[in-house]
Design an enzyme around this catalytic site. Structure first.
Site: not given
Length: 317
Positions: A232, A122, A153, A92, A86, A179, A124
């Protein structure tokens, strides 16, 4: 004796998330064997050497090696972190077309090895790519898991813990849905050390604005981090390690992952972030939290957003 003996993970994608996930597995001795696959064979070679040098200090021995798709045939878990990254200003969902093409190739190669384990996705947009992995692989829905909102979360619990000055583990609060931009907090069931958040806010009404800002910070955290450092990776890598641990320890742990809905939350045929029980077989079942009307409406909007994108994807037709 290695309590994780026999647990084999094949990691596909050795970028920032993948390599930190690999280190987390070695550091915590969650696996017995770790195989790493990436187009950049030289980086894999270097990371394998580096990880091997860390194993004398890990709790138990972990075998680490560079591999190829044929190594998936006896893997318990294949974790996919490969794909286009990304970029700043990119959502995303903007990544859909690029990564669907990549995934069709990857999943095809894995299944050609006679793989019969669990996929953990995992990359995106993770909800759509988890759905694609399920479709491309032909595996039961229980054995295809997306990382979903496990990181969202965690961010949410951390920020709430800081607001109420307690440890994150003392906060029970979930982010569900995509997400991404349409995710939502389940305010109606959030509690701090067993005390309903609603009750706590009645005692300190000035905190309501702060709490609402916490969700905005949670939702937009990835954009802030990407703007600051390009990507990230620590948080999501630790989230992946937590899911892996729950699988191999057969924990029946409830984690917010991307799972296929078949009527739960009044939704069908969509992978989306929801609480689910995770054990050695993958997803045992989806946990259906009773949502209030506002939350249900926002969740339906989130699911529709994902479905609309998938309806336009040629690779899924």
């Amino acid at each position: 004796m290695n309590k994780f003996k026999g647990n084999k993970v094949v990691l596909i994608g050795n970028g920032a998330v993948g390599s930190i996930y690999a280190f987390s597995l070695v550091n915590q001795s969650i696996v017995d064997e770790l195989v790493i696959i990436d187009l950049d064979a030289e980086k894999v070679r270097g990371d394998v050497m580096d990880l091997k040098h860390a194993t004398p200090y890990s709790p138990t021995t972990v075998r680490v090696k560079a591999g190829e798709y044929s190594d998936c045939h006896d893997a318990d878990l294949v974790v996919i972190c490969a794909g286009a990254a990304q970029k700043p200003g990119e959502t995303r969902l903007d990544l859909v077309s690029k990564n669907l093409k990549i995934f069709k190739s990857i999943v095809g190669e894995v299944m050609a090895s006679k793989f019969d384990g669990i996929f953990l996705v995992a990359t995106n947009p993770v909800d759509i790519l988890a759905y694609a992995t399920w479709k491309f692989s032909g595996l039961p829905k229980e054995r295809v898991i997306g990382s979903g909102t496990i990181l969202d979360s965690a961010r949410f619990r951390l920020l709430l813990s800081e607001a109420f000055d307690v440890a994150p583990r003392s906060v029970d609060a979930q982010i569900i849905g995509e997400h991404g931009d349409t995710e939502l907090p389940v305010w109606s069931h959030a509690n701090i050390a067993g005390q309903p958040l609603k009750t706590l806010l009645e005692q300190r009404p000035e905190g309501k604005a702060q709490i609402e800002q916490i969700f905005v910070q949670t939702r937009d955290a990835a954009y802030d981090i990407i703007q600051a450092k390009g990507a990230t990776y620590y948080g999501v890598a630790m989230g992946l390690a937590r899911i892996t641990e729950a699988i191999f320890r057969n924990e029946d742990a409830v984690l917010t992952v991307s799972a296929l809905l078949e009527g739960e939350y009044d939704e069908e045929d969509v992978y989306i972030g929801v609480p689910a029980v995770i054990n050695r077989n993958g997803i045992r079942n989806v946990v259906e939290i009773p949502l209030n009307d506002e939350e249900q409406s926002k969740f339906a909007h989130s699911a529709k957003t994902l479905k609309d994108i998938m309806a336009e994807a040629e690779e899924l037709k």
